[in-house]
Design a protein around this motif. Structure first.
Motif, mmCIF file in Angstrom:
data_model
loop_
_atom_site.group_PDB
_atom_site.id
_atom_site.type_symbol
_atom_site.label_atom_id
_atom_site.label_comp_id
_atom_site.label_asym_id
_atom_site.label_seq_id
_atom_site.Cartn_x
_atom_site.Cartn_y
_atom_site.Cartn_z
ATOM 1 N N LEU A 59 0.071 6.820 -36.181
ATOM 2 C CA LEU A 59 -0.775 7.080 -35.231
ATOM 3 C C LEU A 59 -0.869 6.062 -34.172
ATOM 4 C CD1 LEU A 59 -3.040 8.735 -33.934
ATOM 5 C CD2 LEU A 59 -4.815 7.557 -35.663
ATOM 6 N N SER A 60 -1.072 4.766 -34.643
ATOM 7 C CA SER A 60 -0.509 3.612 -33.857
ATOM 8 C C SER A 60 0.480 3.836 -32.709
ATOM 9 C CB SER A 60 -0.594 2.224 -34.569
ATOM 10 O OG SER A 60 -1.787 2.057 -35.603
ATOM 11 N N LEU A 62 2.112 6.226 -31.694
ATOM 12 C CA LEU A 62 1.533 7.478 -30.794
ATOM 13 C C LEU A 62 0.670 7.103 -29.728
ATOM 14 C CD1 LEU A 62 1.506 10.570 -33.550
ATOM 15 C CD2 LEU A 62 3.199 10.047 -31.454
ATOM 16 N N LEU A 63 -0.511 6.230 -30.362
ATOM 17 C CA LEU A 63 -1.403 5.568 -29.400
ATOM 18 C C LEU A 63 -0.934 4.852 -28.276
ATOM 19 C CD1 LEU A 63 -4.470 5.214 -31.738
ATOM 20 C CD2 LEU A 63 -4.360 6.741 -29.818
ATOM 21 N N ARG A 64 0.293 3.894 -28.845
ATOM 22 C CA ARG A 64 0.838 3.192 -27.995
ATOM 23 C C ARG A 64 1.584 3.695 -26.622
ATOM 24 N NH1 ARG A 64 3.524 -2.183 -30.904
ATOM 25 N NH2 ARG A 64 1.428 -3.326 -31.224
ATOM 26 N N SER A 66 1.141 6.832 -25.850
ATOM 27 C CA SER A 66 0.285 7.541 -24.988
ATOM 28 C C SER A 66 -0.239 6.832 -23.963
ATOM 29 C CB SER A 66 -0.793 8.024 -25.869
ATOM 30 O OG SER A 66 -2.007 8.634 -24.948
ATOM 31 N N ASP A 67 -0.656 5.423 -24.409
ATOM 32 C CA ASP A 67 -1.189 4.501 -23.307
ATOM 33 C C ASP A 67 0.024 4.101 -22.423
ATOM 34 O OD1 ASP A 67 -3.235 2.705 -22.421
ATOM 35 O OD2 ASP A 67 -1.821 1.183 -23.099
ATOM 36 N N PRO A 72 -3.019 11.380 -22.084
ATOM 37 C CA PRO A 72 -4.025 11.419 -23.337
ATOM 38 C C PRO A 72 -3.183 11.788 -24.402
ATOM 39 C CG PRO A 72 -4.929 12.468 -21.188
ATOM 40 C CD PRO A 72 -3.629 12.101 -20.920
ATOM 41 N N LEU A 73 -3.447 11.189 -25.497
ATOM 42 C CA LEU A 73 -2.706 11.608 -26.865
ATOM 43 C C LEU A 73 -2.988 12.967 -27.207
ATOM 44 C CD1 LEU A 73 -1.342 10.658 -29.180
ATOM 45 C CD2 LEU A 73 -3.303 10.089 -30.272
#
Length: 79
Positions: A59-60, A62-64, A66-67, A72-73
């Motif tokens: 998840l980390s 994917l969040l990086r 996305s950012d 947006p994720l």
């Protein structure tokens, strides 16, 4: 302890869809895999493996991504 069983086919298919969305967002942002990796703080090989559905990103990560993509994720992982 036995090794973990491989993921079911539907999981592999969803991973490929999510990877394709990440790849499309990267191309739309005019970024190379290397540039996206640098912006997200991950290795370019990691980006490649995610885009082609070869890895199971955290998840980390994917969040990086996305950012770094400015997307947006939820848009990247929606069903």
């Amino acid at each position: 302890m036995s090794p973990p069983s491989p993921p079911p086919d539907w999981v592999l298919a969803r991973r490929r869809v999510i990877g394709a969305r990440i790849r499309a967002a990267r191309v739309d942002a005019h970024l190379t895999q290397e540039a996206l990796a640098q912006a997200a703080g991950v290795d370019s090989k990691t980006v490649h493996r995610i885009e082609y559905g070869l890895s199971d990103p955290s998840l980390s990560v994917l969040l990086r991504l996305s950012d770094a993509l400015g997307v947006p994720l939820v848009e990247l992982v929606r069903a």
